[in-house]
Design a protein around this motif. Structure first.
Motif, short mmCIF file in Angstrom:
data_model
loop_
_atom_site.label_atom_id
_atom_site.label_comp_id
_atom_site.label_asym_id
_atom_site.label_seq_id
_atom_site.Cartn_x
_atom_site.Cartn_y
_atom_site.Cartn_z
N LYS A 1 10.45 9.75 88.17
CA LYS A 1 9.23 10.51 88.27
C LYS A 1 8.44 10.10 89.46
CE LYS A 1 10.02 12.65 84.14
NZ LYS A 1 11.09 13.36 83.96
N LEU A 2 8.33 8.77 89.85
CA LEU A 2 7.46 8.16 90.91
C LEU A 2 8.07 8.99 92.06
CD1 LEU A 2 6.61 4.58 89.95
CD2 LEU A 2 5.27 6.65 90.21
N ASN B 1 14.07 6.30 84.68
CA ASN B 1 13.12 7.51 84.24
C ASN B 1 11.76 7.26 84.97
OD1 ASN B 1 12.32 9.82 83.04
ND2 ASN B 1 11.88 8.65 81.15
N TYR B 2 11.29 6.16 85.07
CA TYR B 2 10.09 5.82 85.87
C TYR B 2 10.29 6.13 87.47
CZ TYR B 2 7.73 4.06 81.65
OH TYR B 2 7.26 4.16 80.39
N ASN C 1 15.33 3.17 81.06
CA ASN C 1 14.05 3.05 80.88
C ASN C 1 13.49 3.20 82.42
OD1 ASN C 1 11.62 3.53 79.96
ND2 ASN C 1 11.58 1.59 79.01
N TRP C 2 13.89 2.11 83.13
CA TRP C 2 13.10 2.11 84.52
C TRP C 2 13.65 3.19 85.43
CZ3 TRP C 2 9.18 -0.58 85.82
CH2 TRP C 2 8.84 -1.85 85.12
#
Length: 147
Positions: A11-12, A7-8, A4-5
């Motif tokens: 994107k960042l 993916n963030y 989950n992290w």
């Protein structure tokens, strides 16, 4: 939890890369505009604008690619990418050919229709070409689902 992290973070990091690409293209564009104003040679400026929009299209398409395996989507490449590339790069190619093949160096007339200037004003054909090239090479979505 780590998936989950990631993916963030992905994107960042893409956003940080976009900001870096914008800053780099802005600085390079300023240098090319200054050089064109000094030398009165607009060919590098025409090529820079079109190429910059193509690179932005290629970079934006990274968000939409799920699998980095080469699976060609020929209809997308031939019906969207190729015409978009032709429209986007018609003006720089024709202006370059005319400038380097005519005997008069002060002749700035090139056979570029006005509608091509209007279409390319915002760089949309080059952005579409960049998006469709990457998606056409790496993402082969088969819409024919036989049940």
């Amino acid at each position: 939890m780590s998936a989950n992290w990631s993916n963030y973070v992905w994107k960042l990091s893409w956003l940080v890369g976009l900001i870096a690409l914008i800053l780099l293209s802005s600085l390079l564009g300023q240098n090319i505009r200054e050089n064109s104003a000094i030398t009165f040679n607009l060919i590098p400026y025409f090529w820079f604008i079109t190429t910059t929009f193509l690179v932005f299209g290629l970079y934006i398409s990274v968000l939409f690619i799920r699998s980095w395996t080469v699976k060609l989507n020929w209809p997308l490449l031939l019906c969207i990418s190729l015409p978009s590339l032709l429209i986007a790069f018609y003006s720089p190619v024709i202006v370059t050919v005319i400038q380097y093949t005519t005997s008069e160096s002060s002749n700035f007339s090139a056979p570029v229709p006005y509608w091509i200037y209007q279409i390319n004003e915002l760089g949309i054909p080059a952005i579409v070409a960049g998006l469709s090239i990457m998606i056409g090479i790496f993402e082969n979505r088969n819409t024919n689902n036989s049940n």
